[in-house]
Design a protein around this motif. Structure first.
Motif, PDB file in Angstrom:
ATOM      1  N   UNK A 174       0.791  -1.232   0.000  1.00  0.00           N
ATOM      2  CA  UNK A 174       0.000   0.000   0.000  1.00  0.00           C
ATOM      3  C   UNK A 174       0.827   1.288   0.000  1.00  0.00           C
ATOM      4  N   UNK A 175       2.073   1.241  -0.429  1.00  0.00           N
ATOM      5  CA  UNK A 175       2.936   2.410  -0.288  1.00  0.00           C
ATOM      6  C   UNK A 175       2.459   3.595  -1.130  1.00  0.00           C
ATOM      7  N   UNK A 176       2.071   3.345  -2.365  1.00  0.00           N
ATOM      8  CA  UNK A 176       1.671   4.444  -3.246  1.00  0.00           C
ATOM      9  C   UNK A 176       0.506   5.228  -2.656  1.00  0.00           C
ATOM     10  N   UNK A 177      -0.489   4.523  -2.176  1.00  0.00           N
ATOM     11  CA  UNK A 177      -1.662   5.182  -1.611  1.00  0.00           C
ATOM     12  C   UNK A 177      -1.310   5.907  -0.317  1.00  0.00           C
ATOM     13  N   UNK A 178      -0.413   5.303   0.457  1.00  0.00           N
ATOM     14  CA  UNK A 178      -0.007   5.926   1.716  1.00  0.00           C
ATOM     15  C   UNK A 178       0.728   7.236   1.459  1.00  0.00           C
ATOM     16  N   UNK A 179       1.665   7.229   0.521  1.00  0.00           N
ATOM     17  CA  UNK A 179       2.426   8.446   0.221  1.00  0.00           C
ATOM     18  C   UNK A 179       1.524   9.548  -0.315  1.00  0.00           C
ATOM     19  N   UNK A 180       0.446   9.163  -0.986  1.00  0.00           N
ATOM     20  CA  UNK A 180      -0.465  10.153  -1.559  1.00  0.00           C
ATOM     21  C   UNK A 180      -1.359  10.796  -0.506  1.00  0.00           C
ATOM     22  N   UNK A 181      -1.499  10.149   0.654  1.00  0.00           N
ATOM     23  CA  UNK A 181      -2.463  10.652   1.638  1.00  0.00           C
ATOM     24  C   UNK A 181      -1.862  10.998   2.999  1.00  0.00           C
ATOM     25  N   UNK A 226      -9.042   2.758  -2.670  1.00  0.00           N
ATOM     26  CA  UNK A 226      -8.862   2.121  -3.971  1.00  0.00           C
ATOM     27  C   UNK A 226     -10.039   2.425  -4.905  1.00  0.00           C
ATOM     28  N   UNK A 227     -11.249   2.397  -4.357  1.00  0.00           N
ATOM     29  CA  UNK A 227     -12.419   2.706  -5.189  1.00  0.00           C
ATOM     30  C   UNK A 227     -12.324   4.133  -5.721  1.00  0.00           C
ATOM     31  N   UNK A 228     -11.929   5.070  -4.846  1.00  0.00           N
ATOM     32  CA  UNK A 228     -11.778   6.453  -5.281  1.00  0.00           C
ATOM     33  C   UNK A 228     -10.706   6.568  -6.368  1.00  0.00           C
ATOM     34  N   UNK A 229      -9.626   5.834  -6.174  1.00  0.00           N
ATOM     35  CA  UNK A 229      -8.514   5.895  -7.135  1.00  0.00           C
ATOM     36  C   UNK A 229      -8.944   5.344  -8.493  1.00  0.00           C
ATOM     37  N   UNK A 230      -9.541   4.153  -8.513  1.00  0.00           N
ATOM     38  CA  UNK A 230      -9.916   3.537  -9.783  1.00  0.00           C
ATOM     39  C   UNK A 230     -11.040   4.293 -10.484  1.00  0.00           C
ATOM     40  N   UNK A 268      -9.267   7.016 -12.162  1.00  0.00           N
ATOM     41  CA  UNK A 268      -8.536   6.519 -13.333  1.00  0.00           C
ATOM     42  C   UNK A 268      -9.473   6.330 -14.524  1.00  0.00           C
ATOM     43  N   UNK A 269     -10.669   5.786 -14.259  1.00  0.00           N
ATOM     44  CA  UNK A 269     -11.619   5.557 -15.340  1.00  0.00           C
ATOM     45  C   UNK A 269     -12.101   6.864 -15.966  1.00  0.00           C
ATOM     46  N   UNK A 270     -12.142   7.906 -15.144  1.00  0.00           N
ATOM     47  CA  UNK A 270     -12.562   9.219 -15.636  1.00  0.00           C
ATOM     48  C   UNK A 270     -11.411  10.056 -16.156  1.00  0.00           C
ATOM     49  N   UNK A 271     -10.181   9.503 -16.040  1.00  0.00           N
ATOM     50  CA  UNK A 271      -9.004  10.232 -16.495  1.00  0.00           C
ATOM     51  C   UNK A 271      -8.615  11.376 -15.602  1.00  0.00           C
ATOM     52  N   UNK A 272      -8.973  11.290 -14.304  1.00  0.00           N
ATOM     53  CA  UNK A 272      -8.704  12.376 -13.366  1.00  0.00           C
ATOM     54  C   UNK A 272      -7.346  12.269 -12.702  1.00  0.00           C
ATOM     55  N   UNK A 273      -6.748  11.077 -12.664  1.00  0.00           N
ATOM     56  CA  UNK A 273      -5.486  10.892 -11.933  1.00  0.00           C
ATOM     57  C   UNK A 273      -4.332  10.701 -12.881  1.00  0.00           C
TER      58      UNK A 273
END
Length: 246
Positions: free
Chosen positions: A179-186, A234-238, A241-246
């Motif tokens: 979970x490092x990527x998500x942790x560093x982002x938050x 993860x739901x927020x992230x994906x 991604x589907x909307x091209x926001x990240x």
């Protein structure tokens, strides 16, 4: 290089090169090493190398006794750097429960670092299945890998089994981080600083004691989020991604 300096080589196996999230953890670990002892550090990025795949000819186990017959790519100089180093760090994210493909090609070409296979049973006894061809007293081998899974148990079984066969169980240090990527982002403030300090402490331990404590390795492998929180993130992230926001 001063005689008493340690030589450290970092093999960056991430296809994302300098953008690798795993490198964040690796650089913190390196900070601990370099603050503890004098060092010369060199980075080698696998994706920038010209590496031909192993042909499986096994000449390095017979005719050439430890030398690969492929001499016109970048493996020969990198192998020499590895053999000259006191600390070898392989840094890469988990890809489909193993190492990235480019890192696997690189690892295959390191076959000549092992002794000729002589019929040993493929049961893990704690020793390298083949034996190390060029042992160096005091050399440390470290694997630092991050993943997006909820925990490292299960996800890293195949990778750990491979390194157990190559190095021997307990003969390398595995820093496996979920979970490092998500942790560093938050994460922010004291929580982030405490987390970063753990990696630095691990590097300091390795440099001074030759090993990282099992307690600290366990702490580094703990999930920073609860399962419920991580599923939400993860739901927020994906969705983004589907909307091209990240």
């Amino acid at each position: 290089m001063e005689k008493d300096k340690k030589k450290v080589i970092v093999i960056n196996g991430s296809p994302r090169r300098s953008e690798s999230v795993t490198l964040v953890a690796t650089n913190l670990f390196l900070k601990g090493i370099t603050e503890a002892v004098p060092c010369d550090v060199e980075f080698v990025t696998v994706s920038d190398l010209n590496i031909k795949p192993c042909m499986g000819c096994l000449s390095c186990w017979a005719r050439t006794e430890g030398e690969c017959v492929i001499r016109d790519d970048d493996i020969v100089p990198v192998k020499k750097k590895i053999l000259d180093s006191d600390i070898v760090i392989c840094s890469f994210p988990l890809y489909f429960f193993g190492m990235p493909g480019t890192m696997k090609v690189f690892t295959d070409r390191m076959l000549s670092l092992l002794q000729t296979y002589a019929g040993q049973p493929a049961s893990l006894t704690g020793e390298s299945l083949h034996g190390i061809r060029y042992p160096k007293p005091g050399r440390n081998f470290v694997v630092i890998s991050t993943c997006a899974y909820t925990e490292v148990n299960g996800a890293y079984d195949a990778l750990k089994c491979q390194y157990d066969c190559i190095c021997g169980r307990g003969n390398y240090t595995a820093i496996l981080v979920p979970q490092l990527k998500m942790f560093l982002a938050s994460a922010k403030g004291e929580r982030l600083e405490k987390y970063e300090k753990q990696f630095e402490d691990a590097g300091r331990m390795l440099a001074l004691d030759g090993k990282v404590s099992e307690e600290l390795l366990k702490d580094l492998s703990l999930s920073p989020f609860t399962e419920r929180t991580y599923k939400y993130l993860l739901k927020q992230y994906w969705d983004g991604q589907r909307k091209g926001e990240n």
